[in-house]
Write an enzyme that holds these catalytic residues in place. Structure first.
Site, PDB file in Angstrom:
ATOM      1  N   GLU A  47       0.828  -1.212   0.000  1.00  0.00           N
ATOM      2  CA  GLU A  47       0.000   0.000   0.000  1.00  0.00           C
ATOM      3  C   GLU A  47       0.858   1.256   0.000  1.00  0.00           C
ATOM      4  O   GLU A  47       2.085   1.203   0.169  1.00  0.00           O
ATOM      5  CB  GLU A  47      -0.947  -0.045   1.206  1.00  0.00           C
ATOM      6  CG  GLU A  47      -1.907  -1.221   1.099  1.00  0.00           C
ATOM      7  CD  GLU A  47      -2.985  -1.246   2.155  1.00  0.00           C
ATOM      8  OE1 GLU A  47      -2.872  -0.543   3.185  1.00  0.00           O
ATOM      9  OE2 GLU A  47      -3.963  -1.987   1.948  1.00  0.00           O
ATOM     10  N   CYS A  56      -1.496  -4.349  -5.868  1.00  0.00           N
ATOM     11  CA  CYS A  56      -2.148  -5.568  -5.369  1.00  0.00           C
ATOM     12  C   CYS A  56      -1.183  -6.754  -5.385  1.00  0.00           C
ATOM     13  O   CYS A  56      -0.209  -6.780  -6.145  1.00  0.00           O
ATOM     14  CB  CYS A  56      -3.345  -5.922  -6.241  1.00  0.00           C
ATOM     15  SG  CYS A  56      -4.784  -4.877  -5.993  1.00  0.00           S
ATOM     16  N   GLU A  58      -1.669  -9.796  -6.530  1.00  0.00           N
ATOM     17  CA  GLU A  58      -1.642 -10.544  -7.798  1.00  0.00           C
ATOM     18  C   GLU A  58      -0.779  -9.803  -8.824  1.00  0.00           C
ATOM     19  O   GLU A  58       0.011 -10.423  -9.550  1.00  0.00           O
ATOM     20  CB  GLU A  58      -3.055 -10.703  -8.368  1.00  0.00           C
ATOM     21  CG  GLU A  58      -4.035 -11.412  -7.452  1.00  0.00           C
ATOM     22  CD  GLU A  58      -4.803 -10.434  -6.562  1.00  0.00           C
ATOM     23  OE1 GLU A  58      -4.186  -9.512  -5.997  1.00  0.00           O
ATOM     24  OE2 GLU A  58      -6.015 -10.616  -6.439  1.00  0.00           O
ATOM     25  N   CYS A  89      -9.462  -8.280  -7.633  1.00  0.00           N
ATOM     26  CA  CYS A  89     -10.162  -7.078  -8.109  1.00  0.00           C
ATOM     27  C   CYS A  89     -10.175  -7.069  -9.640  1.00  0.00           C
ATOM     28  O   CYS A  89      -9.473  -7.852 -10.298  1.00  0.00           O
ATOM     29  CB  CYS A  89      -9.493  -5.818  -7.565  1.00  0.00           C
ATOM     30  SG  CYS A  89      -7.916  -5.430  -8.346  1.00  0.00           S
ATOM     31  N   CYS A  92      -6.769  -6.580 -11.376  1.00  0.00           N
ATOM     32  CA  CYS A  92      -5.905  -7.778 -11.352  1.00  0.00           C
ATOM     33  C   CYS A  92      -6.398  -8.827 -12.345  1.00  0.00           C
ATOM     34  O   CYS A  92      -5.590  -9.556 -12.935  1.00  0.00           O
ATOM     35  CB  CYS A  92      -5.833  -8.346  -9.944  1.00  0.00           C
ATOM     36  SG  CYS A  92      -4.806  -7.331  -8.858  1.00  0.00           S
TER      37      CYS A  92
HETATM   38  N1  THU Z   1      -5.950  -6.117  -2.794  1.00  0.00           N
HETATM   39  C1  THU Z   1      -5.140  -7.019  -3.393  1.00  0.00           C
HETATM   40  O1  THU Z   1      -3.955  -7.150  -3.052  1.00  0.00           O
HETATM   41  N2  THU Z   1      -5.655  -7.786  -4.384  1.00  0.00           N
HETATM   42  C2  THU Z   1      -6.938  -7.699  -4.836  1.00  0.00           C
HETATM   43  O2  THU Z   1      -7.280  -8.330  -5.815  1.00  0.00           O
HETATM   44  C3  THU Z   1      -7.911  -6.898  -4.098  1.00  0.00           C
HETATM   45  C4  THU Z   1      -7.330  -5.896  -3.167  1.00  0.00           C
HETATM   46  C5  THU Z   1      -5.390  -5.263  -1.738  1.00  0.00           C
HETATM   47  C6  THU Z   1      -5.189  -3.833  -2.165  1.00  0.00           C
HETATM   48  C7  THU Z   1      -5.248  -3.111  -0.845  1.00  0.00           C
HETATM   49  O3  THU Z   1      -3.953  -3.104  -0.279  1.00  0.00           O
HETATM   50  C8  THU Z   1      -6.145  -3.977   0.020  1.00  0.00           C
HETATM   51  O4  THU Z   1      -6.253  -5.230  -0.628  1.00  0.00           O
HETATM   52  C9  THU Z   1      -7.535  -3.400   0.211  1.00  0.00           C
HETATM   53  O5  THU Z   1      -8.110  -3.067  -0.987  1.00  0.00           O
END
Ligand code: THU
Length: 135
Positions: A47, A56, A58, A89, A92
């Site tokens: 983050e 993310c 992935e 998401c 991704c």
């Molecule tokens: N996040 C992921 O790492 N992968 C996803 O496919 C969905 C969201 C993370 C991003 C962020 O750091 C946290 O989850 C909340 O959205």
């Protein structure tokens, strides 16, 4: 259905989730990308105080694979430290499309999981073929 390989990949994804940098959401995600040559690449979410700069799990795993020369990824497993579900998401899913991911193994609540095709998760997708003489 359970499959030992899927469970191993999810365990590796969960381990990767332990390295996530998620001070804002406290949602720790890990992912594993399995290349067509069998190599396995892991990633976790990273983050940023400027939230939109977050990467993310992935995307991190897939970028690491691509930087190692991989151009085809057979499967991606996604897990989080939460006990709930951990679906990728939309962004991704599009990143997965670029490297022709076929199967996506997703953590579901209470230790279960599901295996999806990427076509299920991203139907009628835009992909690299559209930019290589298809139009
Ligand atoms: N996040 C992921 O790492 N992968 C996803 O496919 C969905 C969201 C993370 C991003 C962020 O750091 C946290 O989850 C909340 O959205």
């Amino acid at each position: 259905m359970t499959e030992p390989l899927h469970e191993v990949l999810l365990d590796q994804a969960r381990e990767a989730a332990g390295t996530a940098y998620a001070p804002y959401s406290d949602f720790h995600v890990g992912a594993v990308a399995v290349a067509d040559d069998g190599r396995v690449f892991t990633g976790a979410n990273v983050e940023n105080s400027a939230y939109g700069a977050t990467i993310c799990a992935e995307a991190n795993a897939i970028s690491t694979a691509a930087a190692a020369g991989v151009r085809k990824i057979d499967a991606v497993a996604v897990a989080c430290l939460d006990t709930g579900e951990c679906y990728p998401c939309g962004n991704c899913r599009q990143v997965m499309r670029e490297f022709n991911v076929e199967r996506v193994i997703v953590q579901e609540p209470n230790g279960s999981y599901r295996v999806h095709t990427l076509t299920e998760l991203l139907p009628h997708a835009f992909g690299p073929d559209q930019l290589s003489g298809g139009g």
